[in-house]
Design an enzyme around this catalytic site. Structure first.
Site, mmCIF file in Angstrom:
data_model
loop_
_atom_site.group_PDB
_atom_site.id
_atom_site.type_symbol
_atom_site.label_atom_id
_atom_site.label_comp_id
_atom_site.label_asym_id
_atom_site.label_seq_id
_atom_site.Cartn_x
_atom_site.Cartn_y
_atom_site.Cartn_z
ATOM 1 N N GLU A 33 -4.943 3.156 6.178
ATOM 2 C CA GLU A 33 -4.828 3.099 4.723
ATOM 3 C C GLU A 33 -5.475 4.329 4.105
ATOM 4 O O GLU A 33 -5.124 4.759 3.000
ATOM 5 C CB GLU A 33 -5.522 1.826 4.206
ATOM 6 C CG GLU A 33 -5.260 1.522 2.747
ATOM 7 C CD GLU A 33 -5.713 0.130 2.350
ATOM 8 O OE1 GLU A 33 -6.204 -0.012 1.222
ATOM 9 O OE2 GLU A 33 -5.578 -0.804 3.149
ATOM 10 N N ARG B 253 0.828 -1.212 0.000
ATOM 11 C CA ARG B 253 0.000 0.000 0.000
ATOM 12 C C ARG B 253 0.867 1.269 0.000
ATOM 13 O O ARG B 253 0.531 2.262 0.649
ATOM 14 C CB ARG B 253 -0.966 0.027 1.186
ATOM 15 C CG ARG B 253 -1.891 -1.153 1.291
ATOM 16 C CD ARG B 253 -2.833 -1.274 0.096
ATOM 17 N NE ARG B 253 -3.698 -2.430 0.261
ATOM 18 C CZ ARG B 253 -3.399 -3.656 -0.171
ATOM 19 N NH1 ARG B 253 -2.256 -3.875 -0.812
ATOM 20 N NH2 ARG B 253 -4.222 -4.653 0.020
ATOM 21 N N SER C 174 -11.247 -0.405 3.358
ATOM 22 C CA SER C 174 -10.367 -0.790 4.467
ATOM 23 C C SER C 174 -9.715 0.461 5.056
ATOM 24 O O SER C 174 -8.967 1.148 4.383
ATOM 25 C CB SER C 174 -9.286 -1.754 3.969
ATOM 26 O OG SER C 174 -9.866 -2.932 3.483
#
Length: 339
Positions: free
Chosen positions: A332, A164, A237
């Site tokens: 995130e 990520r 998320s």
């Protein structure tokens, strides 16, 4: 080009939490992007380029210029019979791109079905699911330097991709390089990635498995565990799955024998959802923000959440996980503004 003043950002972010931008501009060509970057009336303003708004939380008014690409083109730029290179505009809806690949029998993107957002953000966030990440199919990233107006093409190996993460989120690059196009490398040769989570069940049928079947299963899984965007606002998320050292994991395993894990670069990946659920936070609410009851990675807006509600809930989750497991969760979601 469309330009709005005092624009309601809840219209273009999936959390649907009220916040405003001083100026919101949607451009339909690279020429219009240059017009925005060079416009004297916006000189000195804070600037922010956004994609589909699926990983953003604005904590208040953004007193500057928010830009968004409305360019939606998918072009085959090379096809050698084995691999196909697609140049995809940053404004293309990500799942529309994945559907295009599946419809054209191109392998590599199917596990990334039904992820919200746009193609440009995939190159920044390195989105991933079920053992596949965007970096696995990215060949190059085309950008415009918002400070100088210069164009630059980053090859995948220059992008610093990690979990990520990418160079486009690092100091000196974040907010400066606007992604205009991404070139993806897909395969005509049949192959699947089925060794992660619930997709393992498809491995027994791999000989007659189709791209559409994999895509349909991924969509089914995601729909069952994630809120429908038109019913509950969220940013998908909220937390990254933490990666810990082997030593740390063995310590946790001794105390929690059932703790799930996956191998990862630099250590062992532990599902953040498991950590959150085992602090008793599932369903916990602060104001209109709630830890989603079907998937603890997700914080949802039950209808009247404020940014302060979400930030407070995020802080409480982080504190409880750190206190119980000695692990610091990272968001995130990109939080824009003061916490």
């Amino acid at each position: 080009m469309k330009i709005f003043h005092d624009f309601d950002l809840s219209r273009v972010t999936t959390f649907h939490i009220p916040a405003t931008a001083r100026i919101y501009a949607e451009y339909e060509s690279i020429g219009e992007l240059y017009m925005l970057l060079n416009a004297p009336e916006y000189a000195g303003m804070p600037r922010l380029h956004i994609g589909g708004g699926s990983n953003l939380l604005f904590t208040g008014r953004f007193d500057g210029l928010v830009m968004h690409s409305a360019i939606k083109e998918i072009t085959v730029i090379d096809d050698n019979g084995r691999q196909v290179y697609l140049k995809v505009s940053a404004g293309v809806n990500w799942d529309d791109f994945v559907r295009y690949c599946v419809d054209h029998e191109l392998y590599g993107a199917e596990n990334l079905s039904y992820i919200p957002g746009e193609a440009g953000a995939s190159a920044v966030q390195n989105v991933g699911a079920y053992g596949v990440e965007a970096k696995d199919i990215i060949d190059s990233v085309h950008t415009v330097d918002s400070s100088t107006g210069e164009t630059r093409v980053f090859k995948a190996e220059e992008c610093g991709y990690g979990y990520r993460n990418s160079i486009f989120k690092q100091a000196g690059y974040a907010g400066r390089h606007i992604v205009t196009d991404v070139v993806y490398r897909l395969s005509r040769e049949k192959h699947f990635t089925l060794d992660y989570g619930p997709l393992k069940e498809l491995a027994d049928h791999s000989s007659n498995l189709t791209l559409k079947a994999v895509r349909d299963r991924v969509i089914e899984i995601r729909r069952n565990k994630l809120p429908k965007p038109d019913e509950l606002g969220s940013a998908g998320s909220f937390f990254k799955n933490p990666v810990v050292s082997t030593e740390k994991f063995e310590q946790l395993k001794a105390d929690y024998p059932s703790i799930p894990s996956y191998p990862a670069d630099g250590g062992i990946k532990i599902p953040a959802a498991w950590l959150i659920e085992n602090t008793g936070m599932k369903g916990r609410s602060i104001g209109g923000a709630q830890v989603y009851t079907k998937q603890c990675l997700v914080i949802v807006n039950t209808g009247n959440a404020t940014a302060a509600d979400v930030v407070s809930l995020y802080g409480e989750i982080k504190e409880k996980v750190a206190a119980k497991f000695g692990i610091t969760l990272s968001p995130e979601v990109n939080i824009i503004g003061r916490l």
